[in-house]
Design a protein around this motif. Structure first.
Motif: not given
Length: 288
Positions: A35, A40, A81
């Protein structure tokens, strides 16, 4: 939308420094998934040969391996993520290293994570392990006119042996008691299989002469490793066990799904598969 300009080459150190100067998360300057600020980002270094990263259609679609160089990959950190980006249809800025040395990264634009795929590979210690792969599709419209780098020609890794695959299967069976139903992938509402089981079944056919386990004829073409190409067919669609999966040619796979004699063919395939498992001394976990 990120503030990065597609088709522009960035100094990666400056990307992280700018985020830090703005009081935002600077990210990990050596990670492939990190990130930076509010984004991201994926930083793909094609000069590293450990992972299964590969283009499907350059520069618009590719497969990218998850984080983790040793042991099985898990849904933590950047892998978790990216999985969230897939589920939420959140775009991901992608940077591609254009020189082996230095910090020159071409911004390819924003991509969507189309699919999360389970796989198997070797880690940096050459141990067989579960891995996670993400399929990306470019959503940015700008053309990429920068020359893509000349990538080194890497020798494909040796495929895992039947014994290595069986060792993984046996370890999992100890945990599950030999009962495993195929999972359902919620985002696509389709069944998914354990890639270790699939790899084992395909290798079983190769080790038994390289012929289809249904018709007994070798496929007419080879894969990138020079091996006969088979497809894994689940005799019962819900059961993901080695004695319920056959390695078949494309014609037989269609026949097993759509042929008027598909039930009879499935019974014959099941008998062949069970016989091979017993002959190899592999335990039959499900006696149905």
């Amino acid at each position: 939308m990120s503030g990065y300009v597609p088709n522009k080459v960035y100094d990666r150190a400056e990307i992280h420094a700018a985020a830090k100067l703005a009081g935002l998360p600077p990210g990990n300057a050596t990670a492939g998934i990190t990130t930076v600020g509010a984004d991201l980002c994926v930083f793909w270094n094609p000069f590293r040969g450990l992972y299964a990263n590969r283009w499907i259609k350059e520069p618009d679609e590719f497969v990218y391996s998850g984080e983790g160089s040793t042991g099985p990959m898990t849904y933590t950190g950047g892998n978790w993520q990216l999985k969230e980006c897939h589920e939420q249809a959140r775009p991901v800025p992608v940077f591609y290293k254009v020189k082996r040395t230095g910090s020159h990264w071409l911004h390819l634009g924003e991509f969507t994570v189309m699919e999360v795929i389970a796989g198997i590979s070797r880690d940096k210690e050459q141990n067989l392990r579960d891995d996670i792969r993400f399929r990306f599709l470019r959503i940015t419209q700008e053309l990429i006119s920068q020359p893509m780098p000349e990538r080194p020609q890497l020798t494909p890794p040796a495929p895992p042996t039947e014994a290595e695959l069986w060792a993984l299967i046996a370890a999992r069976t100890d945990k599950t008691g030999g009962k495993r139903r195929r999972a359902t992938k919620t985002s696509r509402d389709r069944r998914v299989s354990d890639p270790v089981l699939t790899a084992y079944v395909l290798q079983r056919a190769i080790d038994n002469g390289g012929a289809c386990e249904s018709c007994g004829v070798a496929p007419g073409w080879l894969d990138d490793f020079g091996r006969p190409h088979f497809q894994a067919h689940h005799i019962d669609p819900d059961i993901d066990l080695t004695d319920w999966i056959g390695a078949v040619c494309g014609t037989c796979h269609d026949r097993l799904h759509h042929g008027s004699d598909r039930r009879e063919q499935a019974t014959l395939l099941r008998a062949t598969v069970r016989a091979r498992q017993l002959e190899a001394g592999r335990a039959i976990f499900d006696q149905r």
